[in-house]
Design a protein around this motif. Structure first.
Motif, PDB file in Angstrom:
ATOM      1  N   MET A   1       0.830  -1.187   0.000  1.00  0.00           N
ATOM      2  CA  MET A   1       0.000   0.000   0.000  1.00  0.00           C
ATOM      3  C   MET A   1       0.873   1.247   0.000  1.00  0.00           C
ATOM      4  SD  MET A   1      -1.299   2.608   2.035  1.00  0.00           S
ATOM      5  CE  MET A   1      -0.950   2.002   3.692  1.00  0.00           C
ATOM      6  N   ALA A   2       1.957   1.259   0.802  1.00  0.00           N
ATOM      7  CA  ALA A   2       2.856   2.406   0.865  1.00  0.00           C
ATOM      8  C   ALA A   2       3.528   2.643  -0.478  1.00  0.00           C
ATOM      9  CB  ALA A   2       3.894   2.200   1.959  1.00  0.00           C
ATOM     10  N   ARG A   3       3.908   1.543  -1.161  1.00  0.00           N
ATOM     11  CA  ARG A   3       4.550   1.677  -2.475  1.00  0.00           C
ATOM     12  C   ARG A   3       3.574   2.253  -3.493  1.00  0.00           C
ATOM     13  NH1 ARG A   3       6.691  -3.513  -1.313  1.00  0.00           N
ATOM     14  NH2 ARG A   3       5.201  -4.466  -2.734  1.00  0.00           N
ATOM     15  N   ILE A   4       2.320   1.793  -3.453  1.00  0.00           N
ATOM     16  CA  ILE A   4       1.313   2.296  -4.392  1.00  0.00           C
ATOM     17  C   ILE A   4       1.133   3.802  -4.225  1.00  0.00           C
ATOM     18  CG2 ILE A   4      -1.133   2.206  -5.028  1.00  0.00           C
ATOM     19  CD1 ILE A   4      -1.145  -0.708  -4.146  1.00  0.00           C
ATOM     20  N   ARG A   5       1.061   4.245  -2.976  1.00  0.00           N
ATOM     21  CA  ARG A   5       0.857   5.674  -2.710  1.00  0.00           C
ATOM     22  C   ARG A   5       2.102   6.483  -3.064  1.00  0.00           C
ATOM     23  NH1 ARG A   5      -1.476   8.260   2.965  1.00  0.00           N
ATOM     24  NH2 ARG A   5      -1.847  10.374   2.153  1.00  0.00           N
ATOM     25  N   PHE A   7       4.339   6.001  -5.342  1.00  0.00           N
ATOM     26  CA  PHE A   7       4.510   6.160  -6.781  1.00  0.00           C
ATOM     27  C   PHE A   7       3.344   6.906  -7.437  1.00  0.00           C
ATOM     28  CE2 PHE A   7       7.436   2.543  -6.153  1.00  0.00           C
ATOM     29  CZ  PHE A   7       8.554   3.066  -6.782  1.00  0.00           C
ATOM     30  N   GLY A   8       2.397   7.360  -6.615  1.00  0.00           N
ATOM     31  CA  GLY A   8       1.286   8.121  -7.153  1.00  0.00           C
ATOM     32  C   GLY A   8       0.309   7.299  -7.959  1.00  0.00           C
ATOM     33  N   ARG A   9       0.280   6.008  -7.718  1.00  0.00           N
ATOM     34  CA  ARG A   9      -0.606   5.135  -8.487  1.00  0.00           C
ATOM     35  C   ARG A   9      -2.018   5.174  -7.931  1.00  0.00           C
ATOM     36  NH1 ARG A   9       3.291  -0.236  -8.593  1.00  0.00           N
ATOM     37  NH2 ARG A   9       4.988   0.658  -9.864  1.00  0.00           N
ATOM     38  N   LYS A  10      -2.968   4.908  -8.827  1.00  0.00           N
ATOM     39  CA  LYS A  10      -4.351   4.806  -8.388  1.00  0.00           C
ATOM     40  C   LYS A  10      -4.522   3.525  -7.581  1.00  0.00           C
ATOM     41  CE  LYS A  10      -6.362   7.257 -12.339  1.00  0.00           C
ATOM     42  NZ  LYS A  10      -7.300   7.162 -13.487  1.00  0.00           N
ATOM     43  N   GLY A  11      -5.467   3.540  -6.701  1.00  0.00           N
ATOM     44  CA  GLY A  11      -5.773   2.326  -5.946  1.00  0.00           C
ATOM     45  C   GLY A  11      -5.208   2.301  -4.544  1.00  0.00           C
ATOM     46  N   TRP A  12      -4.524   3.368  -4.119  1.00  0.00           N
ATOM     47  CA  TRP A  12      -3.969   3.319  -2.769  1.00  0.00           C
ATOM     48  C   TRP A  12      -5.065   3.403  -1.708  1.00  0.00           C
ATOM     49  CZ3 TRP A  12      -4.289   6.789   1.227  1.00  0.00           C
ATOM     50  CH2 TRP A  12      -4.715   8.100   0.933  1.00  0.00           C
ATOM     51  N   LEU A  13      -6.182   4.079  -2.014  1.00  0.00           N
ATOM     52  CA  LEU A  13      -7.269   4.146  -1.041  1.00  0.00           C
ATOM     53  C   LEU A  13      -7.885   2.768  -0.787  1.00  0.00           C
ATOM     54  CD1 LEU A  13      -9.181   7.468  -1.856  1.00  0.00           C
ATOM     55  CD2 LEU A  13      -8.036   6.860   0.282  1.00  0.00           C
ATOM     56  N   PRO A  14      -8.263   2.011  -1.835  1.00  0.00           N
ATOM     57  CA  PRO A  14      -8.759   0.652  -1.575  1.00  0.00           C
ATOM     58  C   PRO A  14      -7.726  -0.230  -0.887  1.00  0.00           C
ATOM     59  CG  PRO A  14      -9.355   1.352  -3.783  1.00  0.00           C
ATOM     60  CD  PRO A  14      -8.414   2.387  -3.252  1.00  0.00           C
ATOM     61  N   ALA A  15      -6.448  -0.057  -1.230  1.00  0.00           N
ATOM     62  CA  ALA A  15      -5.403  -0.856  -0.593  1.00  0.00           C
ATOM     63  C   ALA A  15      -5.294  -0.524   0.889  1.00  0.00           C
ATOM     64  CB  ALA A  15      -4.064  -0.617  -1.285  1.00  0.00           C
ATOM     65  N   PHE A  16      -5.422   0.765   1.229  1.00  0.00           N
ATOM     66  CA  PHE A  16      -5.384   1.180   2.632  1.00  0.00           C
ATOM     67  C   PHE A  16      -6.593   0.615   3.367  1.00  0.00           C
ATOM     68  CE2 PHE A  16      -3.175   4.365   5.316  1.00  0.00           C
ATOM     69  CZ  PHE A  16      -3.925   4.218   6.464  1.00  0.00           C
ATOM     70  N   ARG A  17      -7.756   0.682   2.709  1.00  0.00           N
ATOM     71  CA  ARG A  17      -8.971   0.116   3.317  1.00  0.00           C
ATOM     72  C   ARG A  17      -8.796  -1.368   3.598  1.00  0.00           C
ATOM     73  NH1 ARG A  17     -13.072  -0.696  -1.045  1.00  0.00           N
ATOM     74  NH2 ARG A  17     -11.504  -2.315  -1.454  1.00  0.00           N
ATOM     75  N   ASP A  18      -8.278  -2.093   2.608  1.00  0.00           N
ATOM     76  CA  ASP A  18      -8.111  -3.534   2.776  1.00  0.00           C
ATOM     77  C   ASP A  18      -7.152  -3.848   3.917  1.00  0.00           C
ATOM     78  OD1 ASP A  18      -9.762  -3.747   0.578  1.00  0.00           O
ATOM     79  OD2 ASP A  18      -8.134  -4.143  -0.839  1.00  0.00           O
ATOM     80  N   ALA A  19      -6.040  -3.111   3.985  1.00  0.00           N
ATOM     81  CA  ALA A  19      -5.063  -3.356   5.046  1.00  0.00           C
ATOM     82  C   ALA A  19      -5.684  -3.133   6.420  1.00  0.00           C
ATOM     83  CB  ALA A  19      -3.852  -2.435   4.855  1.00  0.00           C
ATOM     84  N   THR A  20      -6.465  -2.058   6.557  1.00  0.00           N
ATOM     85  CA  THR A  20      -7.095  -1.775   7.851  1.00  0.00           C
ATOM     86  C   THR A  20      -8.168  -2.806   8.162  1.00  0.00           C
ATOM     87  OG1 THR A  20      -6.737   0.578   7.401  1.00  0.00           O
ATOM     88  CG2 THR A  20      -8.190   0.015   9.232  1.00  0.00           C
ATOM     89  N   SER A 109     -17.074   0.760  -0.414  1.00  0.00           N
ATOM     90  CA  SER A 109     -16.590   0.299  -1.713  1.00  0.00           C
ATOM     91  C   SER A 109     -16.312   1.497  -2.611  1.00  0.00           C
ATOM     92  CB  SER A 109     -17.637  -0.617  -2.358  1.00  0.00           C
ATOM     93  OG  SER A 109     -17.322  -0.867  -3.707  1.00  0.00           O
ATOM     94  N   GLU A 110     -15.517   1.274  -3.649  1.00  0.00           N
ATOM     95  CA  GLU A 110     -15.259   2.333  -4.609  1.00  0.00           C
ATOM     96  C   GLU A 110     -16.525   2.709  -5.381  1.00  0.00           C
ATOM     97  OE1 GLU A 110     -11.829  -0.634  -5.208  1.00  0.00           O
ATOM     98  OE2 GLU A 110     -13.664  -0.521  -4.001  1.00  0.00           O
ATOM     99  N   HIS A 111     -17.460   1.741  -5.476  1.00  0.00           N
ATOM    100  CA  HIS A 111     -18.637   1.964  -6.316  1.00  0.00           C
ATOM    101  C   HIS A 111     -19.960   1.717  -5.599  1.00  0.00           C
ATOM    102  CE1 HIS A 111     -15.696   2.102  -9.527  1.00  0.00           C
ATOM    103  NE2 HIS A 111     -15.305   0.882  -9.229  1.00  0.00           N
ATOM    104  N   GLY A 112     -19.927   1.549  -4.283  1.00  0.00           N
ATOM    105  CA  GLY A 112     -21.172   1.259  -3.590  1.00  0.00           C
ATOM    106  C   GLY A 112     -21.078   1.538  -2.108  1.00  0.00           C
ATOM    107  N   LEU A 113     -22.079   1.011  -1.380  1.00  0.00           N
ATOM    108  CA  LEU A 113     -22.172   1.271   0.054  1.00  0.00           C
ATOM    109  C   LEU A 113     -21.009   0.671   0.821  1.00  0.00           C
ATOM    110  CD1 LEU A 113     -23.935   2.375   2.409  1.00  0.00           C
ATOM    111  CD2 LEU A 113     -25.000   0.113   2.526  1.00  0.00           C
ATOM    112  N   ARG A 114     -20.742  -0.619   0.603  1.00  0.00           N
ATOM    113  CA  ARG A 114     -19.671  -1.310   1.307  1.00  0.00           C
ATOM    114  C   ARG A 114     -19.102  -2.409   0.424  1.00  0.00           C
ATOM    115  NH1 ARG A 114     -21.241  -2.153   6.370  1.00  0.00           N
ATOM    116  NH2 ARG A 114     -23.318  -1.233   6.254  1.00  0.00           N
TER     117      ARG A 114
END
Length: 229
Positions: A1-5, A7-20, A109-114
């Motif tokens: 998750m830290a590497r994704i963020r 490098f400025g890549r998309k998807g770090w928010l879902p990765a952070f959510r998953d880790a937590t 979720s990125e596209h819904g409630l959860r």
């Protein structure tokens, strides 16, 4: 998750959510759907554990139910010192970035409630493969590890409250009976009268701590304890 963020890549928010989310499942010993369906309001203050702040407990509203019965509710108390910090960072700094004002879900979720169950499974498998973990590991492994580490934790919290928190007690149910069968098989060849006594009589919550100590002395890996079904 830290590497994704970094490098400025998309998807770090879902990765952070998953880790937590994964850390929360381990911190409170919750099952997949129990974790997925948590709301932000399900975390709260424990008046007997004020050092954990607003994350001293977790209210599980959709616990595993018996056939034909409604979901079981239970409250799990925080026992790991690091858990409030990761939850505070998530709810204060990161979760608001998902948007969706008014969404009660702890893990949007990125596209819904959860996040959904199938999506959660696929994300777990992706991470497991990425870090080269054994294919036998699944989401329920967080719950198994939670209970195993509570058993092997230094004295200070009695066994019954530990197991009450994850929905195993009251009553010597199938999980405790499974552990009894496991003990008998592993302790049968150890020439120690105390071990024989543990194997001969049904295991209760009062002998569980004693049994786990004897297991460690015998050299049997504590990680083999599969308490939960």
């Amino acid at each position: 998750m830290a590497r994704i963020r970094a490098f400025g890549r998309k998807g770090w928010l879902p990765a952070f959510r998953d880790a937590t989310l994964f850390k929360t499942a381990y911190a409170f010993g919750t099952r997949r759907n129990e974790t997925r369906i948590l709301d932000a309001a399900d975390f709260g203050l424990n008046p007997h554990g004020t050092e954990y702040g607003e994350f001293g407990l977790c209210r599980v509203r959709f616990g595993k139910a018996k056939k034909g019965s409604p979901p079981k509710r239970r409250t799990v108390l925080t026992v790991w010192d690091w858990a409030p910090d990761i939850l505070d960072e998530w709810f204060t700094e990161v979760r608001p970035l998902f948007g969706g004002e008014g969404n009660p879900a702890a893990w949007p979720s990125e596209h819904g409630l959860r996040i959904g169950c199938q999506r959660l499974n696929s994300r777990f498998i992706t991470y497991r493969q990425a870090v080269g973990l054994d294919e036998g590991l699944d989401f329920h492994s967080f719950r198994r590890s939670y209970v195993t580490h509570l058993i092997s934790r230094p004295a200070g919290t009695e066994v019954p409250p530990r197991f009450m928190s994850c929905g195993v007690l009251p009553a010597v149910d199938k999980q405790i009976c499974s552990l009894e069968r496991w003990l008998i098989g592993h302790l049968a060849d150890i020439p120690d009268p105390d071990h024989a006594q543990v194997g001969r009589f049904p295991l209760s919550v009062d002998t569980l701590d004693t049994g786990s100590v004897k297991i460690r002395r015998s050299g049997v890996p504590v990680g083999d304890l599969q308490v939960l079904g």
